[in-house]
Scaffold this active site. Structure first.
Site, mmCIF file in Angstrom:
data_model
loop_
_atom_site.group_PDB
_atom_site.id
_atom_site.type_symbol
_atom_site.label_atom_id
_atom_site.label_comp_id
_atom_site.label_asym_id
_atom_site.label_seq_id
_atom_site.Cartn_x
_atom_site.Cartn_y
_atom_site.Cartn_z
ATOM 1 N N GLY B 13 0.817 -1.211 0.000
ATOM 2 C CA GLY B 13 0.000 0.000 0.000
ATOM 3 C C GLY B 13 0.847 1.257 0.000
ATOM 4 N N GLY B 15 -0.347 4.409 0.254
ATOM 5 C CA GLY B 15 -1.103 5.546 0.789
ATOM 6 C C GLY B 15 -0.262 6.312 1.796
ATOM 7 N N PHE B 16 -0.916 7.102 2.642
ATOM 8 C CA PHE B 16 -0.174 7.910 3.610
ATOM 9 C C PHE B 16 0.674 7.056 4.545
ATOM 10 C CE2 PHE B 16 -3.501 10.986 2.464
ATOM 11 C CZ PHE B 16 -2.715 12.082 2.214
ATOM 12 N N GLY B 17 0.121 5.933 5.011
ATOM 13 C CA GLY B 17 0.852 5.080 5.942
ATOM 14 C C GLY B 17 2.053 4.421 5.284
ATOM 15 N N VAL B 81 -1.445 -7.875 -4.055
ATOM 16 C CA VAL B 81 -1.118 -9.034 -3.216
ATOM 17 C C VAL B 81 -2.388 -9.858 -3.039
ATOM 18 C CG1 VAL B 81 -0.399 -9.784 -0.929
ATOM 19 C CG2 VAL B 81 0.749 -7.851 -2.030
ATOM 20 N N GLU B 172 -18.140 17.629 2.504
ATOM 21 C CA GLU B 172 -17.409 18.260 1.404
ATOM 22 C C GLU B 172 -18.101 18.017 0.063
ATOM 23 O OE1 GLU B 172 -13.076 17.946 3.663
ATOM 24 O OE2 GLU B 172 -13.655 16.438 2.190
ATOM 25 N N ASP B 301 -5.779 3.068 8.067
ATOM 26 C CA ASP B 301 -7.214 2.780 8.076
ATOM 27 C C ASP B 301 -7.562 1.305 8.228
ATOM 28 O OD1 ASP B 301 -7.353 5.448 7.619
ATOM 29 O OD2 ASP B 301 -8.539 5.339 5.790
#
Lengths: 418, 418
Positions: B13, B15-17, B81, B172, B301
């Site tokens: 992944g 993403g941010f992490g 994966v 939003e 998340d």
């Protein structure tokens, strides 16, 4: 001479031709309905930059509605015309129909596979934004797959790119792919050497850019070779299948084939039941009308206009724009009961770019290539883009790309992976 | 205490992490393999702007490869994966597999339809670029269809928009759709009155933005109402079908439903065979490891971290980034034979925007809303974007939009029309 008060004008297609008709009829004494399959006018000359990750789609596509927001007689509709009835003077969409006094058909052209339509899946062409995004994804995925595989033979197949057709689109695509491979992606991949990528340009004729002067074809060929593109002249594609392209000279294993070999008028032209040429284009009168129906004009890439010397016009945007303006003038003249002279086209010259700092310019009376041709190309393309912000951002992207070799829109969006 | 020399770290992944782990391990004494299903890091906080035609996808998505072009120990692979084998310490993709010493699972979350997965087709959620482009097309097409139809009832159905879920994304989205309808498209349509559009925001709880202080929920509610959004609190969706949303209070005919009601960890978490919470998140130790396998970290998340007071952390990017940094530090410490203290999260506060000049900011010790909260929101989002050019162009787009109310990327690309 006829005189129709406040006529209903239907324009099919919001490309260069249709748009220029609608613009010239804006706020005039007629009702205009502009029908397009998409919601935007596409600046096709820069479409290859979307396909090669240089620009985001939004900057070369402008919402048709926004263009006519301040006019009160042009209505825009998103839809596909399915049928044209010349007797009733109506066009039929799915569900509804509209009457016209004048019909302007400006639907453009699609790809021509010359009877081998089954090649389209392996070798997509470049006409719409959707096409461009498909090709972008194909090119970027090929590099990703090359990085992932352990198999040398497969890897080379992913690193072989083949463009069919040596016209401006083919030349621009081949040049841009070569730049991506040799420059943009150079440092990004750890296992593959992107410079091992081969870009092939296959052309059936004995020179590229056949609509340009032979000297410029020569110069473009040199430029492409400098970029590392392998140009295969006098070579005909015989078969495309199973990630293989078979020509009359040899076979190339490649996962990415792009078709830029020919155009064919959109099938809607068949609805007109009129005489067409071998590219499916409607053969129009000296007034750009159907010979048998003076209420119907056909312009741009789907029209075949033959001038007094027996020559036809190329499928380029200046022709479409000039024809669109002519048709609008013709209609406005008829509203006022005036006669319009037959259509004539004044050649505005030809430009094509091969890549960074490389282009050719052919104005008939003057021909040149190299950096100044490229600067002219940049200027002309920025100038003709719609929207101040679009011009500004595209120019910014080009300046940025010029200094960094980076591409702005290297996105693989769909998640259909192996 | 273990000590592994030059360990192999696999991160699933980007993403941010995952990205923050890989960045902190760059050019350190380990081999990092970063696997992602797409080729880009997505700046999810601005994804709703792509879905509402405000920004082009490329400016909030940055190629992962480019981020690591100057590191020599991080390899990026595009792939999915399929299986994780904890005994063998291997991850399996289609075709190949890779061994790890440390595995970091940072695959994020998908939409949670709470057992009604069949609603997804009618009510897409917003997690990926593909989702955003689907929603953008849905919204723009609804206006186009409303313009085309002659049927008043159908027209209203196309002009009704419904967002399920009153968290930051839902708020939003609702605010942005209202702005498009009331401002951006106002002059563009000739037959429909875009201001007849209704934007509904349905929330099951008795207030929106439940993770913020109640006062800010109140203020956001007022702002949404000013924009013309109809907020339906304490309302539960019971069924979505046939362009109808049925709640426990009433039924709304609408062609455009957007799902922002809940998240669920990605199904890959099931491969870990570990304890999960009711959102499918892996319950991790005080070191963000699986309790039964200290070689596997789960962050962001898809992780459920319970602190000493029994609280869990929200699924927001600051948490993922902080957890990613912690894991990298943990691994680097182990390489050096050092022990790492248990993970702790310091709340960095919460921001949400409702629209032009409207936002709420909640830092615990200080809370505010209105223009200054919005300026802060703008600043924070520009600051955390990757890439100088992206920041510059996004800021430019916002300035342009602020003064003109125009949206940059109003594109309907696919040609699947009625």
């Amino acid at each position: 001479m006829r005189k129709i008060k406040k006529p209903k004008v239907i324009i099919i297609g919001g490309g260069f031709g249709g748009l220029s008709v609608a613009k010239k009829l804006s706020n005039k004494n007629c009702d205009v309905l502009l029908i397009d399959k998409t919601n935007h006018h596409l600046f096709q000359p820069l479409l290859y930059q979307v396909a090669t990750a240089g620009l985001s789609p939004a900057y070369i596509a402008f919402p048709l509605r926004s263009i006519f927001r301040k006019t009160n007689n042009v209505r825009v509709i998103l839809g596909e015309v399915k049928r044209i009835d010349k007797n009733e003077k109506k066009v039929y969409l799915n569900g509804e129909n509209y009457s016209y006094d004048y019909l302007v058909v400006a639907v453009g052209a699609g790809h021509n596979y010359f009877g081998n339509e089954n090649w389209e899946k392996s070798a997509p062409g470049l006409k719409t934004l959707e096409d461009a995004l498909t090709i972008r994804e194909k090119i970027l995925l090929a590099f990703e797959k090359a990085e992932r595989t352990e198999d040398e033979v497969k890897r080379q197949k992913y690193l072989n790119f083949l463009v069919v057709g040596g016209g401006p689109t083919g030349v621009e695509m081949a040049g841009a792919i070569a730049e991506i491979a040799k420059k943009t992606l150079m440092q990004d991949f750890k296992r593959i050497n992107p410079s091992k990528a081969n870009v092939f340009l296959v052309e059936a004729m004995d020179r590229i850019l056949p609509t340009f002067h032979p000297k410029l074809s020569q110069s473009a060929l040199r430029d492409l070779k400098k970029l590392g593109v392998k140009v295969l002249l006098s070579t005909r594609v015989k078969e495309i299948r199973d990630e293989k392209v078979i020509t009359d000279n040899f076979t190339i294993d490649t996962a990415t084939v792009i078709w830029a070999a020919g155009n064919k008028a959109k099938p809607l032209i068949n609805q007109l039941n009129t005489e067409t040429d071998k590219m499916g284009r409607a053969i129009v009168s000296q007034f750009l009308q159907l010979k048998e129906d003076k209420n119907i004009f056909v312009i741009g890439d789907c029209a075949c206009f033959i001038d007094e010397k027996g020559r036809t016009l190329p499928g380029v945007s200046p022709v479409a724009i000039s024809q669109g303006r002519y048709v609008a003038k013709f209609i406005l003249n008829e509203i006022k009961g005036r006669v319009t002279k037959p259509y004539r086209y004044f050649d505005k010259g030809n430009l094509a770019t091969i890549g960074r700092s490389k282009a050719v310019a052919d104005f008939g009376w003057i021909r040149f290539s190299g950096f100044f041709a490229w600067l002219l190309w940049v200027f002309v393309h920025i100038y003709f883009l719609i929207g101040f912000k679009n011009r500004f951002i595209v120019l910014l992207e080009w300046i940025f790309a010029y200094f960094t070799y980076q591409k702005s829109a290297r996105l693989i969006v769909s998640q259909k992976l192996g």
